[in-house]
Write a protein that holds these residues in place. Structure first.
Motif, short mmCIF file in Angstrom:
data_model
loop_
_atom_site.label_atom_id
_atom_site.label_comp_id
_atom_site.label_asym_id
_atom_site.label_seq_id
_atom_site.Cartn_x
_atom_site.Cartn_y
_atom_site.Cartn_z
N HIS A 1 0.82 -1.21 0.00
CA HIS A 1 0.00 0.00 0.00
C HIS A 1 0.85 1.26 0.00
CE1 HIS A 1 -3.86 -2.04 0.40
NE2 HIS A 1 -3.26 -2.85 1.27
N GLY A 2 2.15 1.09 -0.21
CA GLY A 2 3.04 2.26 -0.26
C GLY A 2 3.18 2.95 1.07
N GLY A 3 2.97 2.26 2.13
CA GLY A 3 3.02 2.85 3.45
C GLY A 3 1.61 3.15 3.94
N VAL A 4 1.50 3.37 5.23
CA VAL A 4 0.19 3.63 5.82
C VAL A 4 0.23 5.00 6.51
CG1 VAL A 4 -1.49 2.83 7.50
CG2 VAL A 4 -0.22 1.15 6.15
N PRO B 1 -0.38 15.09 18.81
CA PRO B 1 0.69 15.81 19.51
C PRO B 1 1.73 14.84 20.07
CG PRO B 1 -1.43 16.75 20.06
CD PRO B 1 -1.72 15.54 19.27
N GLY B 2 3.01 15.15 19.90
CA GLY B 2 4.11 14.32 20.40
C GLY B 2 4.59 13.29 19.40
N MET B 3 3.84 13.06 18.30
CA MET B 3 4.25 12.06 17.30
C MET B 3 5.27 12.66 16.37
SD MET B 3 1.90 9.92 14.58
CE MET B 3 1.05 9.03 15.86
N GLN B 4 6.40 11.94 16.17
CA GLN B 4 7.47 12.39 15.29
C GLN B 4 7.27 11.80 13.89
OE1 GLN B 4 10.00 14.53 16.08
NE2 GLN B 4 9.17 14.75 18.15
N SER B 5 7.50 12.65 12.89
CA SER B 5 7.46 12.16 11.52
C SER B 5 8.75 11.43 11.20
CB SER B 5 7.27 13.33 10.54
OG SER B 5 6.05 14.01 10.79
N ASN B 6 8.67 10.52 10.25
CA ASN B 6 9.86 9.75 9.86
C ASN B 6 10.83 10.67 9.14
OD1 ASN B 6 11.75 7.96 8.87
ND2 ASN B 6 10.26 6.39 8.34
N PRO B 7 11.99 10.96 9.73
CA PRO B 7 12.92 11.92 9.12
C PRO B 7 13.63 11.35 7.89
CG PRO B 7 13.92 10.97 11.07
CD PRO B 7 12.51 10.45 11.02
N ASN C 1 8.86 14.15 2.43
CA ASN C 1 7.47 14.60 2.57
C ASN C 1 6.58 13.52 3.19
OD1 ASN C 1 8.15 17.05 1.20
ND2 ASN C 1 7.96 15.96 -0.76
N PRO C 2 6.88 13.13 4.44
CA PRO C 2 6.10 12.06 5.07
C PRO C 2 4.72 12.53 5.52
CG PRO C 2 7.70 12.91 6.63
CD PRO C 2 7.98 13.61 5.34
N SER D 1 -8.37 17.40 3.65
CA SER D 1 -9.30 18.49 3.40
C SER D 1 -9.99 18.96 4.67
CB SER D 1 -10.35 18.05 2.37
OG SER D 1 -11.03 16.90 2.86
N ASN D 2 -9.99 18.09 5.66
CA ASN D 2 -10.62 18.49 6.94
C ASN D 2 -9.65 19.21 7.85
OD1 ASN D 2 -8.97 16.42 7.72
ND2 ASN D 2 -10.59 15.07 8.44
N GLY D 3 -8.41 19.43 7.33
CA GLY D 3 -7.43 20.17 8.09
C GLY D 3 -6.55 19.31 8.99
N LYS D 4 -6.81 18.01 9.08
CA LYS D 4 -6.00 17.14 9.93
C LYS D 4 -4.72 16.73 9.18
CE LYS D 4 -9.72 15.13 12.70
NZ LYS D 4 -10.36 13.87 13.14
N THR D 5 -3.64 16.54 9.97
CA THR D 5 -2.35 16.13 9.40
C THR D 5 -2.15 14.63 9.61
OG1 THR D 5 -1.40 18.32 9.83
CG2 THR D 5 0.15 16.48 9.47
N TYR D 6 -1.71 13.99 8.54
CA TYR D 6 -1.43 12.55 8.61
C TYR D 6 0.05 12.32 8.27
CZ TYR D 6 -6.48 11.90 8.75
OH TYR D 6 -7.80 11.94 9.12
N THR D 7 0.69 11.38 8.97
CA THR D 7 2.10 11.08 8.71
C THR D 7 2.24 9.64 8.23
OG1 THR D 7 4.35 11.16 9.61
CG2 THR D 7 2.62 10.33 11.08
N LYS D 8 3.23 9.41 7.40
CA LYS D 8 3.39 8.11 6.77
C LYS D 8 4.22 7.17 7.65
CE LYS D 8 4.87 6.11 2.33
NZ LYS D 8 5.48 6.42 1.02
#
Length: 418
Positions: A67-70, A76-82, A86-87, A92-99
């Motif tokens: 699935h190319g990642g989930v 808050p407190g969750m780190q994106s994969n460095p 562009n993880p 459209s609802n304004g929420k941020t999702y990280t891969k």
């Protein structure tokens, strides 16, 4: 004459030692096989458990990669994969999702499993992007072996009071992996790294220790029981063989008809007594006697009647014997009695008593009442009066000659050797 236990001591000791060694080898092999089979079963179970964990994680990673990642909601407190370009994405609802790619997902599952105290995963490679994925010594050796064609690595390590089971298998480059790792020079089918599995086996080690203890106790108990049984069986066999040997020996020196000692035994005993007489200077006498007209008994009444007469003479002579005397059938109707520490006068008195006892006996055979007499010859050797010890044959010949002279004089009497 009986067989002494010392005659058998050495061969029986060797026999017992050999049997014991065979039993020890058999029982040791049996319990060693049981122990090794148990160890093999435990190792197989541990490996199966590790393989199941590894395969479960590989399937989960494969699903993630397909699935190319989930993407998950970034809280808050969750780190994106460095290590990803562009993880993060904004919906459209304004929420941020990280891969969450397969590697990050593997590490986070491992952290959860570690907190739960169940097991640990670690994804690693020889060229890790993430410093947290640097291999430890076990993993490094495993990765090097994978490059040489091996398909798994197994080991144990002790950390503090805990013992851990280690398992590692390789990860191969598949098409979805190239999205992140093409830049590292990997190609399809290459060994990109591996996943190691580690879990605590303290409970299993304690169970193994208890199993070894119980197996050792069972081995000791079984060995002692078998040795006890073999000791009893060998002891019984030894007693039977000694008894059989004694019986055979007794048969070789015993006359079958009269159950008296035979000529062979009489010669051996006379030789001993002559030497003892010379050594201690005590007198030795012998009485040689013969049934009168025995051929007539056989011709008139048959050989069974003759056998009955010989048995009667034997029984009567045994009654007159002292405990130290030796009586035997010398051959045919001839008998010999050896009298240690007996002078000529005493021997003649005993011969006369025996002559009278035989004369008074009646043998019954086939309803025939048979009376028979015997003629006696007495010889005596006394070191006090005779300078030279007579030979065995000469001593018997003296008594035999005295008996023949008595027969010429009319039978049923006692003759004395000159």
């Amino acid at each position: 004459m009986t067989l002494q236990n010392s005659d058998y001591k050495s061969p029986w000791k060797r026999f017992a030692v050999n049997i014991s060694m065979v039993i020890l080898l058999f029982i040791s092999s049996l319990f060693t096989g049981i122990y090794l089979n148990h160890q093999k079963t435990i190792e197989k179970e541990l490996t199966s458990r590790a393989q199941a964990l590894f395969n479960s994680l590989v399937i989960a990673r494969k699903w993630n990669a397909l699935h190319g990642g989930v993407y998950v909601e970034k809280v808050p407190g969750m780190q994106s994969n460095p290590y990803l370009e562009n993880p993060d994405i904004t919906a459209s609802n304004g929420k941020t999702y990280t891969k969450k790619n397969p590697a990050l997902m593997t590490r986070e599952i491992s952290e959860i499993a570690d907190r739960e105290g169940a097991f640990q995963f670690h994804i690693t490679s020889l060229k890790p992007l993430n410093p947290n994925n640097i291999p430890d010594p076990f993993e490094l050796q495993a990765l090097l072996s994978f490059s040489q064609g091996k398909t798994e690595a197994i080991g144990k390590e002790k950390i503090g009071e805990a013992t851990y089971y280690r398992y590692m298998a390789p990860l191969f480059v598949e098409k979805p992996c190239l999205t992140c790792h093409a830049g590292q020079g990997y190609q399809l089918g290459d060994v990109r790294g591996g996943i190691s599995v580690r879990f605590n086996i303290n409970d299993m080690m304690r169970a193994q220790m208890l199993h070894r203890l119980l197996l050792g106790l069972l081995f000791t108990g079984t060995l002692i029981s078998f040795m006890g049984i073999v000791h009893r069986l060998v002891g019984a066999l030894k007693r039977k063989l000694v008894a059989a040997e004694n019986l055979i020996r007794e048969m070789t020196i015993t006359d079958d008809l009269t159950k008296l000692k035979n000529r062979r035994f009489l010669h051996d005993r006379l030789k001993e007594e002559l030497e003892r007489t010379t050594r201690y200077r005590h007198p030795l006498a012998c009485i040689f006697f013969d049934a009168d007209h025995f051929k007539m008994v056989n011709d008139s009444y048959g050989h069974e009647a003759g056998d009955a007469v010989l048995k009667t003479i034997s029984a009567t002579a045994q009654e007159q014997c002292r405990q130290t005397d030796t009586l035997g059938r010398y051959g045919g109707e001839e008998f010999l009695m050896l009298l240690p520490e007996t002078n000529l006068e005493q021997a003649c008195a005993l011969a006369e008593r025996l002559r009278q006892a035989i004369e008074g006996q009646v043998s019954i055979a086939d309803q025939h009442h048979i009376r028979i007499t015997a003629t006696f010859g007495v010889a005596c050797y006394s070191p006090e009066t005779t300078a030279d010890q007579p030979s065995l044959s000469d001593f018997i010949k003296q008594a035999d000659t005295a008996m023949l002279e008595a027969k010429k004089a009319g039978r049923n009497r006692v003759g004395i050797a000159s």
